[in-house]
Each structure stands twice: as C-alpha cells, then as structure tokens.
Write a protein that holds these residues in place. Structure first.
Motif, short mmCIF file in Angstrom:
data_model
loop_
_atom_site.label_atom_id
_atom_site.label_comp_id
_atom_site.label_asym_id
_atom_site.label_seq_id
_atom_site.Cartn_x
_atom_site.Cartn_y
_atom_site.Cartn_z
N GLY A 124 1.22 3.66 -9.07
CA GLY A 124 0.01 3.65 -8.27
C GLY A 124 -0.91 2.46 -8.51
N LEU A 182 2.40 1.75 -3.46
CA LEU A 182 1.42 2.25 -4.42
C LEU A 182 1.02 3.70 -4.11
CD1 LEU A 182 -0.77 -0.94 -4.84
CD2 LEU A 182 0.86 0.01 -6.47
N SER A 183 0.93 4.03 -2.83
CA SER A 183 0.62 5.41 -2.46
C SER A 183 1.71 6.34 -2.98
CB SER A 183 0.54 5.57 -0.93
OG SER A 183 -0.39 4.69 -0.40
N ARG A 185 0.83 -1.19 0.00
CA ARG A 185 0.00 0.00 0.00
C ARG A 185 0.87 1.25 0.00
NH1 ARG A 185 -5.10 0.87 2.14
NH2 ARG A 185 -5.58 -1.25 1.52
N SER A 200 1.17 6.65 -6.62
CA SER A 200 -0.06 7.34 -7.00
C SER A 200 0.08 8.84 -6.86
CB SER A 200 -1.21 6.83 -6.12
OG SER A 200 -2.36 7.61 -6.31
N ASN A 201 0.63 9.28 -5.76
CA ASN A 201 0.80 10.72 -5.53
C ASN A 201 1.89 10.92 -4.50
OD1 ASN A 201 0.64 13.43 -4.91
ND2 ASN A 201 -1.59 13.50 -4.99
N ALA A 206 1.55 11.31 -0.46
CA ALA A 206 2.10 10.25 0.38
C ALA A 206 3.04 10.84 1.43
CB ALA A 206 2.84 9.24 -0.49
#
Lengths: 342, 502
Positions: free
Chosen positions: A281, A210-211, A207, A214-215, A219
């Motif tokens: 992400g 991926l966080s 997680r 993603s951004n 994060a």
C-alpha cells in the motif's frame, strides 16, 4: 508558507533523514580513512553496485506494493541473464536485442509467478520460494549442459565494454563533463527509478497496485481488477529482476549461474529502509536508491577501515535494526496521538 | 458487600484534546447504569481508563472500596471487571471456545483442561441462547456472531462489574432480547453493569440510572433514568435541541419497470428461491435476523458468489453479473459494505484517493496519468455534499471518526454515479446526530432517483427511512410490508413475519 512547519515536515520525511544519514556516514568514513574517498577504486564501484542493487530493490518493491514478497528475485535475475547471455553467444544478437530478450524472459517469469499465485490462491511467499528452487535447478542445468565445465557464457556483444567500464566524465556538453564517479550503469538505474516512480506516483496503474496492497478486499469491492494487478506487480518484479541480473552480468563481464545469488537480502534492504511498507500500500522509490546507497556505504566504509566480514555484517545488522526501529517508534507516537481522537 | 465502582473527578488529556474533564460516575451493584454521549464525547476513553488501558491524568477510581487505578487490563480483570469493547478483541485464528476462555483458561496441572473449557464456553453461550459451533474459527463468523462471542467472553469471567460498550450495535432484535434477559439476571444477582449504547429505546428498556457525557464533561451524573424524558436526554447529549424529524411518506411509482428484479434466485450459499423488485427512487428495506442471508444475497447479486438458478433482471433485461467490477462499471450497481474498516476503506489512503477509487478511468489524462486536479474536485464535491469533517482532502481515512469514515465509503459509489446502491448496516456504531444526517442523505439520494436496498438490523432505522420493507429469514423472504412509518404497527407486523411458523 510557514517555515517552521516546512522544516518539521522535512525532518519527519524518512527520505530526508536517510539522505542525511547517508551523507554523514560518507563523510565520517572518509575522514577516518581518506582511502574511502578514492574515486576509481571505492566510489565508482560503490555507485555501480548501488545502481544494480537499486534495480533489484525496485523489483522487490513492486511485489511489496501489493503486499506480496518475491523470494525469487535473484533467480529471475539469473534466468534473464542466462537468456541474454545465450542470445549473445548463439544468436549473435546486438546488445540491445539481447537485453530485450532477457527482459522479456524476466517479465514472463514474473507474470507466470503472479498467475500461479492468483490461480492457486497460495501465499506469494510459498509460490516465489518454490519458484526460486525450480529456477535454481533450471539455471544450473542449462549452464552445465551448454557450457560444460566453464559454466558461463562469455560472448560480449559490441558495446558491452563501454557500459561496464566507462563513466560519465567521457561525456561533455559545451565543455562541461559529467562526474568521473558516475558509472554508465547508473543510466539504466535512473531510467528504472524514473519509470517506476512515475507509475506509482502518477498513474492509474500505480494507484490500483497500491490499492490492492493497502486493502485487497476493499479494492476488489471497489471494482479494481485485483487479480490482474497481482499479475502485473509480479510481471514488473520479474522484469526489473531481469534488468538487475543483466546489469550485474555486464559488470562482471560474463553470464554465469551465480548471478543473482546475492540479491535476495539487498532486495529488501533498499525498499524497506527507504520506507516501503512490507504490508503493502505504500512504496518509496527514491528511498530505495538512498537505502541501497546507505547499506553499501556502511559495508564499504567499514571494510576500508579493515574490519572483518563477520564484524561488518554484525554492524550492518545493527544499523538496519536501529534505522527500522526509528520508523516504528515514530509510528507509535502517531498512534498515541491518533488515539486521542476516539 | 455488593459490587461498586466509583469514578471521581477523572480527567484525561490527549495532545490537543481534553478527552475527559473531572468526570464522575457511581456504579452500584444490582443496577444497570447507562453511559450516554455522542461519538467523541469520551465514553470509550472513560471505559479504557476504568479498565487500565489508559492512565488518568487526575482523579480517583474506587473499586469495591479499594482506591486505585489499574495499570493494565489484566489487573482490571483480576479485580472483577469485565468489559465488552466496541472494537471486538477476538483472535481471528482461534476457535469460539478458545476465545471465550481466553483470559482465564481452565487449567489442570498447568495444561488447558479442554473438557472444562468446552463446558464453560457452552454454558456462556447457552445463557445467551446463542447456538454456534464451539470449534468454528472467529474469522469465519459474521460481525454479529463475533459480538455475541465477545459478550460470552465477558460472561465466563463471572465478573462483579461488567462494562458493555455498545453490545447491541450489530446484533438483531431477537438477540438483544436474550441479552437483556441475561443482563436482568446478572442485575438480580448483584452485578453492577455499565451499559453504553446509541439506541435510546434500549437504554430506557434496561437501564436504571444514567450518566451523560458531552465533550468530556459529565453533564448528567448518575441520576435515575426514569426522571428524564428521551428528548431531554438527547438534548443533554447534543447540547442543543434536535427537532423531531417529520415523518414523510414518499411516493414511489411502481407501475414502471423495476430497475432490479430477482426471479426465483438460487445461490450457492443457500438461497433457494428469492424474488423481489426494486423500483426507481425506492428505498427498499431488508430486515432480518443475523445469518438470515441478507448480505449474502447482496454479495451474490454482485457476483461474489455463484448464482445457481433463477434470473437477475436490470431494467427488464436478464443479465449475468460476473464480479463487483462488472457490477460497477457495466451495470452501475454499488455496495456499501457493513465492514467499513475491513472492506470499505483504504485506511492509510487519503480521503481524496478513497473517493476516487471507483472513477479512476474518468479522471485520466494521457499515458494513464491521474488528473489530480479533477480528482480533488470530485473529492471536494462529496466531502461538501455529505458534510464529511476533514482538515483537507489529503487527510488519511483512518484518522476520521466512524461516522465520517462511513460517509467516505458511501462517497465513492455516489462519485461513480451508480443507479442502484445496496447499503449494508450503514449506521452501526454511529451516534444519534450522524445517524440522523445519514438517514436524511439516504432519503435525499432516493429523491434524486437512486434506487436503494437498505439492509439493516436496526428496526427503528428500517422503519424510519424505507418505503417498503422485506423480511428475510433463513435465506428466504418471509414478509413484505408497505411502510406507513407507524412504528408500533409496522414493528409488530415485521416481528410476526419473522416469528410465524418458527
């Protein structure tokens, strides 16, 4: 549960579409030329290659998960194979110990790359490109220095023959034997897929990776240790690249400088066809395997039809473009639907 | 003839929603026309139809007598329509100057005339009374500065019809005054101006006529604004009567230890000596002009920028905060960013994952596996508590409306049970009703003991919910006002501290 809804969500799942396409092409090529269904000379090697290339795909996927690229996957694979090969040749270690030594070297290289990216704040593209060049020089130098003209470590640890040439049909439980077309090389690939899939779908580490992808800023502001995660992602990437390199060396039967030189393109094909976002992400671990299998079936299928290498590459390129555009078209429709809400 | 834009019976449907239903609007030269409505009422859709971004399903558009819809924004620009969009359409890597002249760069022999470009950009910025380096890249600007560049971009086109979609959402009172001067001047020159805003005070200050949209229907069409009271307009927008909120003066005990105290804090960004105290359960408003250094102060406290002098005390103890991570996990301080899309949310993640991102360590099972059941419980708790409108917790954050996104970005800090929350411009671009519910929420949280620093450039907001107001100018605190919530007197004293000595 609404059946229509279930079917709809299944059809919109990229993995399902990809699997369907894979099976369809497999049957198509087999019907065109039954030589394609030859278990020993076509299917078995195809799956063995798919196993190795899936692992290199996963190596790339780890970097993609945080929105980075690893252009040095091939060379990290080469260095790991070199380390394992040298350990077998000079230290006469067991198969498993040599494997771990190789993986350790791969992971260290990955972690080092991640650390350089974090500390220098230079784009991962540049850092891994530089790393690729540096390692290329290093690998060639070592092989030439140690092995002279042969440029290969050829000592085979006990058990290596078994891993490269046997298939699951030699293993039987209660009279039921494994399929002949499944090579032993599939075992490490399955383990890698299971472990990486588990990490990304279930764990905190996944997680956080991926966080970060993603951004990055969100994060960081949410208290995720993004710098450490960048290093972790590259460490995982290096480790898996190492595994793929050693798998290829086992398949070839020798440890050479050429290992990994064909890895870079396939490393992107599998994950991206499978649905992994280049921007980070979102990853598709199982999709990576299916995507890899698909590209190999196209390649192998066309070559069984007697199509030349040039035509083959053109066909492969077109299929990829089409497959990827489908995803893009779908995204466009989603975007149009979403705009209605503003 | 003077400029004229007529929207006649325009309809537009998106899958599952009738965004506009036979909407009429008559915009004439020499007037400022307010287009009002809640989020999702169809204002942005209407603007996008006028400017050729969307195609209308039915109806007519008449521009200066010519009847036609535009097929693309470029056509609309050529027909003399300029628009300042709510979402800023600037190119981050280009300079201020390049962005201002983007649509119509001055050419000489087919090559961009740089001298002329500088002159044009300079002229537009001077008109706005806004000083900025023309060569600065957009990505280095603050949100408010970007907004001003966007407005300057519309000005240089010398358009006869200007559509302003929430131009004041993220600029300060002083800049708003200047913008209004520009609008008045354009109006006197015969320009037709459509003004979209959630700030009704401003609408009454500048607008002549008004159209109100509700759920895609024009419930009030091109009427003189002076004929309607503010409460009547609000009723038309929300479709039911919103009771005036009671003014509550909260009691904050300042005899106890401050939860957060800054002593002569000096930062690498330019704060020389900032001292302040935040008490338990207090809402401390921080007002200031753009670039005053408020967000920068917050980010420095949280460890993003270097502290070069002075002290931060938490509960009376001097601390060093190394990073946002440190601030969150060790010191229990959260920061709700002003850029929710860029820094506050994972737009392609579900609401559930967005809420739980700060508490992953608390919802683990063995082997570092996330307990999805627990995660869902936490997410549901805050979805209910904050009234976030979702289909389910798996809905992607990117598909929510602005107000709901903001609530999600607050949720993660509440879930982390922070003791201090710094909230930066929470209601920019959020409609009246959501704004009111947000204000209630902030007060409720403070009542429960959370200590809050509220950074806002919205004077009405600061006065509505702060207990005490600090005023910052040029990286320096220049005033402190005990908030009696008497708008005229408080706004006067805030403004006087901003302008005194300058």
């Amino acid at each position: 549960m609404n059946v229509a809804h279930k079917i709809k969500s299944l059809v919109s799942d990229q993995r399902f579409v990809l699997s369907l396409l894979t099976v369809a092409l497999f049957i198509f090529f087999g019907l065109k030329n039954s030589a394609f269904f030859n278990a020993d000379f076509v299917i078995y090697p195809l799956i063995r290659d798919a196993a190795t290339l899936s692992v290199i795909g996963l190596a790339q996927l780890c970097a993609l998960s945080i929105g980075h690229l690893n252009l040095a996957v091939g060379r990290m694979a080469a260095v790991s194979a070199l380390a394992a090969g040298a350990a077998y040749q000079y230290l006469h270690v067991s198969l498993l110990l040599g494997l771990f030594m190789g993986l350790f070297v791969g992971a260290s290289l990955g972690a080092l790359t991640g650390w350089i990216i974090v500390k220098s704040q230079v784009n991962a593209f540049i850092v891994t490109l530089a790393m690729d060049f540096a390692l290329l020089g290093f690998v060639t130098y070592i092989y030439v220095t140690f092995t002279g003209a042969t440029t290969a470590f050829t000592t085979k640890p006990a058990g290596m023959e078994f891993w490269r040439n046997t298939s699951w049909h030699q293993y039987c439980v209660a009279g039921v034997c494994g399929p002949k077309i499944f090579p032993m090389m599939l075992v490490p690939a399955i383990i890698a897929i299971a472990v990486i899939g588990f990490i990304f779908s279930k764990t905190r580490l996944g997680r956080e990776l991926l966080s970060t992808g993603s951004n990055l800023r969100a994060a960081k502001l949410s208290g995720i240790p993004v710098d450490r995660r960048v290093i972790t992602a590259h460490l995982m990437s290096g480790l898996l690249a190492g595994l793929a390199g050693i798998m290829l060396a086992f398949t070839n039967g020798s440890f050479t400088a050429a290992i990994g030189s064909q890895f870079m393109l396939p490393s992107f094909l599998g994950p991206v066809l499978g649905g992994t976002l280049l921007a980070g992400g979102s990853v598709a671990v199982l999709g990576t395997f299916i995507g890899t299998l698909l590209t190999l079936i196209i390649r192998q299928g066309l070559s069984v039809q007697g199509i030349g290498l040039e035509t083959l590459n053109i066909a492969l390129g077109l299929v990829l473009l089409t497959a990827l555009s489908l995803g893009q078209i779908q995204k466009m429709f989603t975007a149009i639907r979403m705009r209605g809400r503003t | 003839m003077s400029a004229e834009l007529l929207v006649e019976s325009v309809s537009k449907a998106f899958p599952g929603v009738q965004a506009l239903d036979k909407v009429n609007l008559a915009l004439h030269g020499g007037t400022v026309h307010a287009l009002l409505g809640e989020n999702g009422a169809g204002k942005s859709t209407l603007i996008k139809i006028i400017t050729g971004v969307y195609r209308a399903d039915a109806g007519n558009l008449k521009t200066n007598g010519e009847e036609r819809f535009f097929d693309s924004p470029i056509e609309a620009t050529h027909a003399g329509i300029a628009v300042v969009h709510q979402e800023r359409n600037l190119i981050a890597e280009f300079s201020v100057e390049e962005n201002i002249t983007l649509h119509n760069p001055p050419l000489r022999l087919g090559i961009i005339d740089r001298t002329e470009r500088t002159r044009l950009a300079n002229e537009a910025l001077t008109t706005l009374g806004f000083e900025i380096d023309l060569n600065e890249r957009i990505k280095n600007l603050s949100v408010a500065q970007m907004q001003l560049v966007e407005i300057a971009k519309a000005l240089v086109t010398k358009a006869q019809i200007i559509l302003l979609d929430e131009p004041t959402a993220s600029i300060t009172a002083g800049e708003t005054v200047k913008l209004f001067e520009v609008i008045s001047r354009l109006k006197s020159q015969g320009t037709a101006i459509l003004f979209v805003s959630h700030k009704l005070e401003e609408v009454y200050e500048i607008c002549d006529t008004v159209t109100v949209l509700r759920d895609g229907v024009s419930v009030l069409e091109s009427k003189p604004l002076a004929n309607y009271k503010q409460s009547e307009i609000v009723d038309l927008m929300v479709g039911r009567h919103l009771a005036d909120r009671k003014v509550v003066i909260r009691k904050v005990d300042r005899q106890v230890n401050a939860v957060l105290e800054l002593k002569n804090l000096k930062t690498s960004l330019g704060h020389e000596s900032v001292s302040l105290s935040l008490y338990p359960g207090e809402v401390l408003g921080m007002y200031g002009l753009v670039g005053a250094g408020r967000s920068e102060l917050a980010r420095s406290i949280l460890g993003l920028h270097e502290i070069t002098g002075g002290e931060i005390l938490l509960g009376g103890k001097s601390v060093k905060i190394k990073s946002f991570r440190d601030a969150l996990h060790v010191h229990r301080i959260g920061y709700v960013t002003e850029n929710r899309k860029e820094e506050g949310l994972f737009l392609d993640f579900s609401v559930r994952k967005n809420v739980s991102v700060t508490i992953l360590s608390k919802i683990l099972q063995k082997l570092g596996i996330i307990h999805v059941g627990k995660e869902d419980v936490v997410a549901s708790k805050y979805v209910d508590r904050l009234g976030i409108k979702v289909v389910d917790n798996d809905q992607l954050a990117g598909t929510l409306s602005g107000g709901n996104q903001q609530k999600v970005s607050v949720s993660k800090w509440l879930a982390a049970e922070t003791k201090i929350l710094i909230i930066d411009e929470p209601t920019v671009g959020v409609d009246v009703r959501t704004k009111a519910s947000f204000h209630e929420l902030i007060t409720e949280l403070a009542d429960e003991g959370l200590s809050i620093i509220l950074i806002s450039s919205d004077l009405a907001e600061i006065i509505a919910i702060s207990d005490r107001i600090l005023v910052m100018r040029d990286y320096e605190l220049v005033g402190e006002v005990e908030n009696t919530k008497d708008y005229p007197s408080i706004s006067r004293s805030i403004m006087s501290s901003i302008h005194s000595g300058s």
